[in-house]
Write an enzyme that holds these catalytic residues in place. Structure first.
Site, mmCIF file in Angstrom:
data_model
loop_
_atom_site.group_PDB
_atom_site.id
_atom_site.type_symbol
_atom_site.label_atom_id
_atom_site.label_comp_id
_atom_site.label_asym_id
_atom_site.label_seq_id
_atom_site.Cartn_x
_atom_site.Cartn_y
_atom_site.Cartn_z
ATOM 1 C CG ASP A 157 -6.539 -1.663 -1.988
ATOM 2 O OD1 ASP A 157 -6.710 -2.869 -2.196
ATOM 3 O OD2 ASP A 157 -5.680 -1.221 -1.195
ATOM 4 C CG ASP A 210 -2.004 -1.021 1.175
ATOM 5 O OD1 ASP A 210 -2.466 -1.339 0.064
ATOM 6 O OD2 ASP A 210 -2.405 -1.514 2.244
#
Length: 155
Positions: free
Chosen positions: A133, A115
């Site tokens: 995402d 991330d």
């Protein structure tokens, strides 16, 4: 069906390229403000799912999320094969497919998801996320829009 699989591939390639670039430039936890007070780039790892769900579960969750993502991808390909003429629906599925596969690749390659997008305001932080995402959220929102439009057409 080929255009939708192509779109999913573009999502996967952009996702993986962005994660590789961030991983090469940043050290774990390093932050770089982009829009100070709102948006930073940072390198973080997530062994869980959305919002770090099950991140501290002890390791079994890696295989669970790989199986879940792979199963979802196969189901989406099946749906695309049956509904590929429905443009909005297929766009949504392709975005979700690309995002799901992007995160499965991370789990297989690294044991966690990379991330790097951090959105915040003052002391409020949204959990860090990535392009995969974002594609999944975009696809889910488009699925809702498609359903609302379908219901509206049937009235």
């Amino acid at each position: 069906m080929l255009p939708w699989l192509g779109l999913a591939m573009v999502v996967i390639l952009l996702d993986q390229a962005s994660k590789i670039a961030i991983s090469r430039v940043f050290e774990f936890g390093q932050r770089m403000p982009i829009a100070d007070g709102f948006f930073d780039l940072t390198l973080l790892y997530n062994k869980g799912a959305a919002f770090s769900f099950l991140a501290a579960a002890g390791g079994w969750q890696k295989y669970f999320f790989i199986a879940l993502g792979t199963g979802a991808a196969l189901f989406i390909v099946w749906l695309l094969s049956r509904h590929n003429q429905q443009r909005l629906f297929s766009f949504a599925l392709a975005m979700i497919l690309g995002g799901a596969i992007g995160n499965v690749i991370d789990r297989l390659a690294y044991g966690h998801v990379v991330d790097f997008i951090l959105v915040y305001w003052r002391d409020w932080y949204w959990p860090a996320f990535n392009l995969a995402d974002s594609a999944i959220v975009c696809g889910a929102g488009t699925l809702m829009l498609d359903e609302l439009l379908r219901v509206r057409r049937t009235k």
